[in-house]
Scaffold this active site. Structure first.
Site, PDB file in Angstrom:
ATOM      1  N   HIS A 176       0.856  -1.194   0.000  1.00  0.00           N
ATOM      2  CA  HIS A 176       0.000   0.000   0.000  1.00  0.00           C
ATOM      3  C   HIS A 176       0.887   1.238   0.000  1.00  0.00           C
ATOM      4  O   HIS A 176       1.331   1.712   1.036  1.00  0.00           O
ATOM      5  CB  HIS A 176      -0.912  -0.010   1.228  1.00  0.00           C
ATOM      6  CG  HIS A 176      -2.062   0.955   1.137  1.00  0.00           C
ATOM      7  ND1 HIS A 176      -2.074   2.016   0.259  1.00  0.00           N
ATOM      8  CD2 HIS A 176      -3.254   1.007   1.797  1.00  0.00           C
ATOM      9  CE1 HIS A 176      -3.218   2.692   0.395  1.00  0.00           C
ATOM     10  NE2 HIS A 176      -3.950   2.093   1.324  1.00  0.00           N
ATOM     11  N   HIS A 179      -2.520   6.918  -1.089  1.00  0.00           N
ATOM     12  CA  HIS A 179      -3.541   7.562  -0.249  1.00  0.00           C
ATOM     13  C   HIS A 179      -3.005   8.268   0.993  1.00  0.00           C
ATOM     14  O   HIS A 179      -3.758   8.504   1.935  1.00  0.00           O
ATOM     15  CB  HIS A 179      -4.622   6.543   0.171  1.00  0.00           C
ATOM     16  CG  HIS A 179      -5.243   5.847  -0.987  1.00  0.00           C
ATOM     17  ND1 HIS A 179      -6.105   4.780  -0.861  1.00  0.00           N
ATOM     18  CD2 HIS A 179      -5.136   6.054  -2.322  1.00  0.00           C
ATOM     19  CE1 HIS A 179      -6.493   4.361  -2.053  1.00  0.00           C
ATOM     20  NE2 HIS A 179      -5.912   5.121  -2.966  1.00  0.00           N
ATOM     21  N   TYR A 181      -0.689   7.115   3.231  1.00  0.00           N
ATOM     22  CA  TYR A 181      -0.208   6.270   4.338  1.00  0.00           C
ATOM     23  C   TYR A 181       1.331   6.204   4.290  1.00  0.00           C
ATOM     24  O   TYR A 181       1.953   6.867   3.467  1.00  0.00           O
ATOM     25  CB  TYR A 181      -0.892   4.899   4.294  1.00  0.00           C
ATOM     26  CG  TYR A 181      -2.381   5.041   4.519  1.00  0.00           C
ATOM     27  CD1 TYR A 181      -2.851   5.462   5.768  1.00  0.00           C
ATOM     28  CD2 TYR A 181      -3.297   4.854   3.496  1.00  0.00           C
ATOM     29  CE1 TYR A 181      -4.214   5.661   5.983  1.00  0.00           C
ATOM     30  CE2 TYR A 181      -4.673   5.048   3.702  1.00  0.00           C
ATOM     31  CZ  TYR A 181      -5.114   5.451   4.953  1.00  0.00           C
ATOM     32  OH  TYR A 181      -6.452   5.668   5.172  1.00  0.00           O
TER      33      TYR A 181
HETATM   34  C1  LIG Z   1     -15.093   1.197   2.276  1.00  0.00           C
HETATM   35  C2  LIG Z   1     -13.820   1.433   1.515  1.00  0.00           C
HETATM   36  C3  LIG Z   1     -12.611   1.046   2.069  1.00  0.00           C
HETATM   37  C4  LIG Z   1     -11.407   1.260   1.368  1.00  0.00           C
HETATM   38  N1  LIG Z   1     -10.225   0.784   1.889  1.00  0.00           N
HETATM   39  C5  LIG Z   1      -9.086   0.823   1.146  1.00  0.00           C
HETATM   40  C6  LIG Z   1      -7.901   0.158   1.581  1.00  0.00           C
HETATM   41  O1  LIG Z   1      -7.834  -0.515   2.623  1.00  0.00           O
HETATM   42  N2  LIG Z   1      -6.801   0.259   0.786  1.00  0.00           N
HETATM   43  C7  LIG Z   1      -6.801   0.973  -0.379  1.00  0.00           C
HETATM   44  O2  LIG Z   1      -5.774   1.045  -1.061  1.00  0.00           O
HETATM   45  N3  LIG Z   1      -7.938   1.575  -0.831  1.00  0.00           N
HETATM   46  C8  LIG Z   1      -9.070   1.503  -0.111  1.00  0.00           C
HETATM   47  N4  LIG Z   1     -10.240   2.043  -0.603  1.00  0.00           N
HETATM   48  C9  LIG Z   1     -10.251   2.604  -1.973  1.00  0.00           C
HETATM   49  C10 LIG Z   1     -10.674   1.508  -2.982  1.00  0.00           C
HETATM   50  O3  LIG Z   1      -9.694   0.502  -3.118  1.00  0.00           O
HETATM   51  C11 LIG Z   1     -10.933   2.072  -4.372  1.00  0.00           C
HETATM   52  O4  LIG Z   1      -9.746   2.624  -4.883  1.00  0.00           O
HETATM   53  C12 LIG Z   1     -12.021   3.141  -4.372  1.00  0.00           C
HETATM   54  O5  LIG Z   1     -13.169   2.680  -3.670  1.00  0.00           O
HETATM   55  C13 LIG Z   1     -12.433   3.517  -5.784  1.00  0.00           C
HETATM   56  O6  LIG Z   1     -13.022   2.399  -6.425  1.00  0.00           O
HETATM   57  P1  LIG Z   1     -14.629   2.366  -6.669  1.00  0.00           P
HETATM   58  O7  LIG Z   1     -14.980   3.691  -7.264  1.00  0.00           O
HETATM   59  O8  LIG Z   1     -14.826   1.201  -7.624  1.00  0.00           O
HETATM   60  O9  LIG Z   1     -15.278   2.161  -5.347  1.00  0.00           O
HETATM   61  C14 LIG Z   1     -11.435   1.881   0.091  1.00  0.00           C
HETATM   62  C15 LIG Z   1     -12.669   2.285  -0.443  1.00  0.00           C
HETATM   63  C16 LIG Z   1     -13.850   2.057   0.237  1.00  0.00           C
HETATM   64  C17 LIG Z   1     -15.165   2.465  -0.400  1.00  0.00           C
END
Ligand SMILES: Cc1cc2nc3c(=O)[nH]c(=O)nc-3n(C[C@H](O)[C@H](O)[C@H](O)COP(=O)(O)O)c2cc1C
Length: 372
Positions: A176, A179, A181
């Site tokens: 990761h 974002h 982190y």
């Molecule tokens: C509830 C939730 C939790 C997420 N947790 C993570 C995470 O642990 N690690 C990460 O890299 N992105 C995380 N994301 C971002 C998602 O991996 C993804 O990039 C983002 O939701 C955009 O995709 P989508 O538009 O298809 O939802 C999270 C997103 C959501 C909605």
């Protein structure tokens, strides 16, 4: 974005994808999503079933929710699964097995939250938040700047997690690096003010990430691929950019590629937005072009609103995937990751491959309350 025929969706998305020893039966990945359903940091049967349902529903590759590496300051919740300790690792072995039995490939997303850790929070209440410079993403003093010993400990913890992932039967790992982190805190000038070898220009700021990649590479076999998730945006700094130009992106990617990244996962909130002026290419497109490595794209695939809204209780509208297929047909990127769509409907992949997007159960923010 219009809807598309079953044949076209199948032709484009059903092609297998392979890297080192990993093979995905199609081009659809589940995006990593923190769900906080692992009490005490241990993923249970319900977590294994949750992932296995998505694999049974046609997902080729599952990237798990972020899971904490073995470092006291890595986490900030005791509901997020950890990737160390016998109990948690036994839970992860069940996840890998359940996904494999359902025909999917699966990689854990290895995570250290860095200075975003909430002071006093579990899993290690007295662990101080650490990061490159002892400042938060908004520039206020927070936690402490990591010493060389801290850096060495974290690098070793990532490498141990990579080795454990291979031992448990996973198909690879994702670091990761996105974002805002820990890894991204080093990459970004807004959070990295160091004046030693780990701070300064973009190449110096990439050093920590590259050392983690190299240590992971050395800890696993040749068959085991390393994915690296990166993003321009950061939590608390949505308009941030690591690279303002393709040249800067090249400076960032080259050390990572040389250290051994096999696949880049370019995290954007809306995949259709061009990354730099003068070209339609999105971030995944540019990363693939510059690095020569395969990439995953992500961000509002099949939806009309980005995922930040989910945390405010917003539920987007389902849209078609015509533009996604056009871009894949041009080889802009190799795989597509789907987040909320797959929370909404575990059969998102099978329905999309069959051209039945109209039958997809839409994501609703309420769905985040349960692990269905
Ligand atoms: C509830 C939730 C939790 C997420 N947790 C993570 C995470 O642990 N690690 C990460 O890299 N992105 C995380 N994301 C971002 C998602 O991996 C993804 O990039 C983002 O939701 C955009 O995709 P989508 O538009 O298809 O939802 C999270 C997103 C959501 C909605």
């Amino acid at each position: 974005m219009t809807d598309v025929t079953a044949d076209r969706a199948a032709d484009t998305l059903s092609r297998p994808f392979a890297v080192r020893g990993l093979s995905s039966r199609n081009r659809i990945a589940m995006a990593p999503m923190t769900r906080q359903f692992s009490p005490g940091g241990v993923p249970g049967e319900d977590v294994a079933d949750y992932y296995a349902r998505r694999a049974a529903g046609g997902v080729g590759l599952i990237v798990t929710e972020g899971t904490y590496i073995d470092h006291s300051s890595a986490g900030t919740s005791d509901q997020v699964p950890r990737f160390h300790g016998e109990d948690a690792l036994a839970g992860w072995a069940r996840v890998a097995d359940a996904v494999h039995r359902a025909g999917g490939a699966v990689i854990p997303q290895l995570w250290h939250v860095g200075v975003t850790r909430t002071e006093g929070a579990p899993p290690v209440a007295d662990a101080e938040p650490v990061g490159p410079s002892g400042i938060s993403l908004t520039g206020e003093p927070k936690g402490r700047a990591m010493t060389q010993q801290d850096l060495d400990d974290v690098i070793a913890a990532f490498a141990r997690a990579a080795a454990e992932a291979e031992r448990l039967g996973f198909d690879g790992i994702e670091l990761h690096g996105a974002h805002g982190y820990l890894i991204d805190q080093f990459l970004w000038s807004g959070s990295n003010r160091r004046t030693d070898a780990y701070g300064g220009d973009l190449v110096a700021r990439t050093r920590f990430a590259a050392e983690i990649v190299a240590a992971c590479r050395a800890a696993v076999s040749d068959a085991f691929p390393l994915f690296f998730r990166m993003s321009q945006w950061k939590a608390d700094a949505y308009e941030a950019k690591l690279a303002q130009t393709p040249g800067e992106l090249d400076a960032l990617l080259t050390p990572l590629t040389e250290a051994g990244v096999d696949v880049f996962h370019a995290s954007t909130r809306r995949y259709w937005l061009p990354e730099f002026d003068g070209s339609d290419l999105n971030l995944a497109g540019w990363v693939k072009k510059i690095s020569g490595r395969p990439t995953l794209t992500v961000g509002s695939v099949g939806l009309d609103g980005d995922f930040f809204g989910a945390f405010q209780g917003n539920s987007p509208t389902v849209t078609g995937i015509g533009q996604l297929l056009e871009r894949m047909e041009r080889d802009e990127f190799d795989m597509v990751a789907v987040g909320r769509g797959l929370i909404g409907d575990p059969e998102w992949a099978a329905k999309t491959l069959a051209g039945r997007t109209g039958d997809i159960t839409p994501f609703d923010a309420e769905m985040l309350r349960t692990l269905h």
